[in-house]
Design an enzyme around this catalytic site. Structure first.
Site, mmCIF file in Angstrom:
data_model
loop_
_atom_site.group_PDB
_atom_site.id
_atom_site.type_symbol
_atom_site.label_atom_id
_atom_site.label_comp_id
_atom_site.label_asym_id
_atom_site.label_seq_id
_atom_site.Cartn_x
_atom_site.Cartn_y
_atom_site.Cartn_z
ATOM 1 N N ASP A 130 0.836 -1.210 0.000
ATOM 2 C CA ASP A 130 0.000 0.000 0.000
ATOM 3 C C ASP A 130 0.871 1.261 0.000
ATOM 4 O OD1 ASP A 130 -2.261 1.875 0.966
ATOM 5 O OD2 ASP A 130 -3.261 -0.064 0.833
ATOM 6 N N HIS A 185 -3.550 5.927 3.798
ATOM 7 C CA HIS A 185 -4.325 4.781 3.294
ATOM 8 C C HIS A 185 -3.828 3.453 3.869
ATOM 9 C CE1 HIS A 185 -5.740 1.939 0.086
ATOM 10 N NE2 HIS A 185 -6.790 2.742 0.088
ATOM 11 N N SER A 345 -11.325 -0.526 -0.290
ATOM 12 C CA SER A 345 -10.019 -0.590 0.386
ATOM 13 C C SER A 345 -10.173 -0.868 1.868
ATOM 14 C CB SER A 345 -9.289 0.750 0.246
ATOM 15 O OG SER A 345 -8.716 0.866 -1.018
#
Ligand SMILES: [Ca+2]
Ligand SMILES: [Ca+2]
Ligand SMILES: [Ca+2]
Length: 538
Positions: A130, A185, A345
């Site tokens: 990621d 994220h 996600s």
């Protein structure tokens, strides 16, 4: 052109079907290429000024005509090319949302509290591929994986893997050993999987304690390339990660990316991938890696607090497997903070975290067995009917406690399977395999492998050592020569004895009769529950 996304300007990935011939390696320099990876028979290189920078100006729309022309030129100079493709852009699938909610509704929805009465910690390494992870975050630091053979901050590549001081993972965007998150994220994903719990602060992760491997390939804007993703996947495999969380993707069907997923498959590694946030049918508009057909992929859609499919979530009965909470999910972000994000996600780490917890409870099982436990125990919802293959939303408690029946999802390369004593297996390739039997009860048997004509080719002893009521897994000790066999085989359990704690039911008795009839050696009484599953070696 449409639907194939963006690519990094001037970068191409080349794969060789065999080890690259020396001539090709010599030519790499003249092409300004560098080896991206050398695993088994595949060498991938990226010629033309491979760059780890990823500014918007370095990205352009995929142009098939142009790519074709460039690949033609490259092929002239490099013999033995299996494929040539542009280095496609991959993006994080998140939708930040600024609405606060007072609690982590998703954990309640997947029955995590009930699951935590049974198990809270995992030993399985989960690689978060990621934007990196805030490994200093007070709710993450304790649960970070540590590279056992790398001495931190000594400026030396102690484990000799080409990356200096890769302690918590690595950074394939900057080309360093430091995967610190500069976007949030990846840290958000990490908190859902294994936020430090019971520490009087912040959030609780699905795994209260666990091992998070941080692999950064997405930049501070959440964008990265296939080249970076491939390096991260190979790092995860090499360092023993069993679950890879991939909350990103792109429309380009990259052969290099799929080859990396296949290497993970062969290594027994499970890939949990986000279905994507375009609100589309992924069967028609696929996003990769989620839509690849590999057996080790679980593709995840997002649901909201009312168990509706999130408006942004992709779906697809062929390409999407399961749904999980993905709207207004509270988790850790970078610089030690917390925030609500929405996206497939965020749904994906619920499933990846569940896979780690379930795998820790059943450590001898294969990825396909863990996948089956998760998919077959999902809560079927009318809102998901006809939209995704399992038609269900993750139920952590059921995944941890129930054993799905084998009839519903037979292993992909088993032609027919029934809970009797005969199994027909078709092996189209000569890949190394292991076999496991699931059973209740205790006893001993011989597992006989017969060819199509019914002639016994070899026989293996199998012990069922436990005698309680729970389902156990036993490995069949197959002789070495037989591990790479090709053709059609039948498997028989003979001389089979099994003590069963529960009273016999009519069906079990009928089954026993049938098995006795078919058995090679029908001297023994057969009852109980036996399933045979075939998994690739790992
Ligand atoms: Ca190293
Ligand atoms: Ca070091
Ligand atoms: Ca906490």
């Amino acid at each position: 052109v449409f639907g194939q996304g963006k690519v990094i300007k001037g970068e191409y990935i080349i794969g060789f079907s065999e080890h690259a011939p020396q001539a090709a390696l010599t030519n790499l320099n003249s092409l300004n290429a560098r080896p991206l990876n050398q695993k088994g028979s595949l060498l991938v290189v990226s010629p033309f000024n491979f760059s780890t920078t990823n500014k918007e100006s370095l990205v352009e729309d995929y142009n098939p005509e142009k790519a074709k022309a460039v690949c033609k030129t490259i092929k002239k100079q490099l013999p033995g090319i299996a494929f040539c493709e542009p280095n496609a852009v991959l993006s994080a699938f998140n939708t930040p949302n600024d609405t606060y909610f007072p609690k982590q509704w998703g954990m309640k929805k997947i029955k995590a509290e009930k699951a935590w009465d049974i198990k809270t910690s995992s030993e399985v390494i989960v690689a978060i591929i990621d934007t990196g992870v805030d490994y200093n975050h007070p709710d993450l630091a304790k649960n970070m994986w540590h590279n056992p053979n790398e001495i931190p901050n000594n400026g030396v590549d102690d484990d000799g893997n080409g990356i200096i001081d890769d302690v918590y993972g690595a950074n394939f965007f900057a080309g360093t050993g430091d995967p610190l998150d500069d976007n949030s994220h990846g840290s958000h994903v990490a908190g859902v999987i294994a936020g430090v719990s019971n520490n009087n602060r912040g959030i609780v992760g699905i795994n209260w304690s666990g091992k998070i491997m941080a692999l950064k390939f997405l930049n501070s804007f959440g964008a990265g390339s296939v080249a970076g993703a491939v390096s991260a996947i190979d790092y995860a495999i090499a360092k023993g990660a069993k679950v890879l969380n991939c909350s990103w993707g792109g429309p380009f069907p990259s052969k290099a990316l799929q080859a990396a997923i296949t290497r993970a498959e062969k290594a027994g590694v499970l890939i949990v991938a986000a279905a994507g946030n375009s609100g589309n049918d992924s069967d028609k508009n696929p996003l990769y890696p989620a839509a690849f057909k590999n057996s080790n992929i679980i593709s995840v859609a997002a649901t909201d607090e009312d168990d509706n499919l999130a408006s942004f979530s992709n779906y697809g009965t062929q390409s999407v497997d399961i749904a999980a909470p993905g709207v207004n999910i509270l988790s850790t972000i970078y610089r030690g903070y917390y925030y609500y994000f929405s996206g497939t996600s965020m749904a994906t780490p619920h499933v990846a975290g569940a896979a780690a917890l379930v795998w820790s409870k059943y450590p001898n099982e294969s990825y396909s067995q863990i996948k089956k436990r998760i998919l077959n125990t999902a809560d079927k919802l009318p809102t998901l009917k006809g939209l995704i293959s399992s038609e269900g939303r993750l139920n952590l408690y059921k995944a941890l406690t129930q054993t799905p029946s084998v009839e519903t999802v037979p292993p992909s390369n088993v032609e027919s399977l029934n809970i009797q004593n005969m199994y027909t297996l078709t092996f189209n390739d000569a890949v190394k395999r292991n076999f496991y039997v699931e059973y209740e009860g205790s006893g001993k048997t011989d597992v006989k492998f017969l060819n199509k004509a019914g002639i016994e080719k070899f026989s293996c002893p199998l012990n069922f050592p436990d005698s309680d009521n729970s389902l156990k897994t036993a490995k069949i000790k197959i002789p070495k020569f037989a591990k790479r066999m090709k053709g059609v085989y039948e498997i028989a359990l003979s001389s089979f004895k099994l003590k069963v704690a529960k009273p016999h039911r009519k069906r079990a008795a009928r089954r026993a009769k049938k098995i006795r009839k078919k058995s090679l050696n029908n001297s023994s009484k057969i009852c109980g529950k036996i399933t045979l599953s075939l998994v690739n070696s790992f």
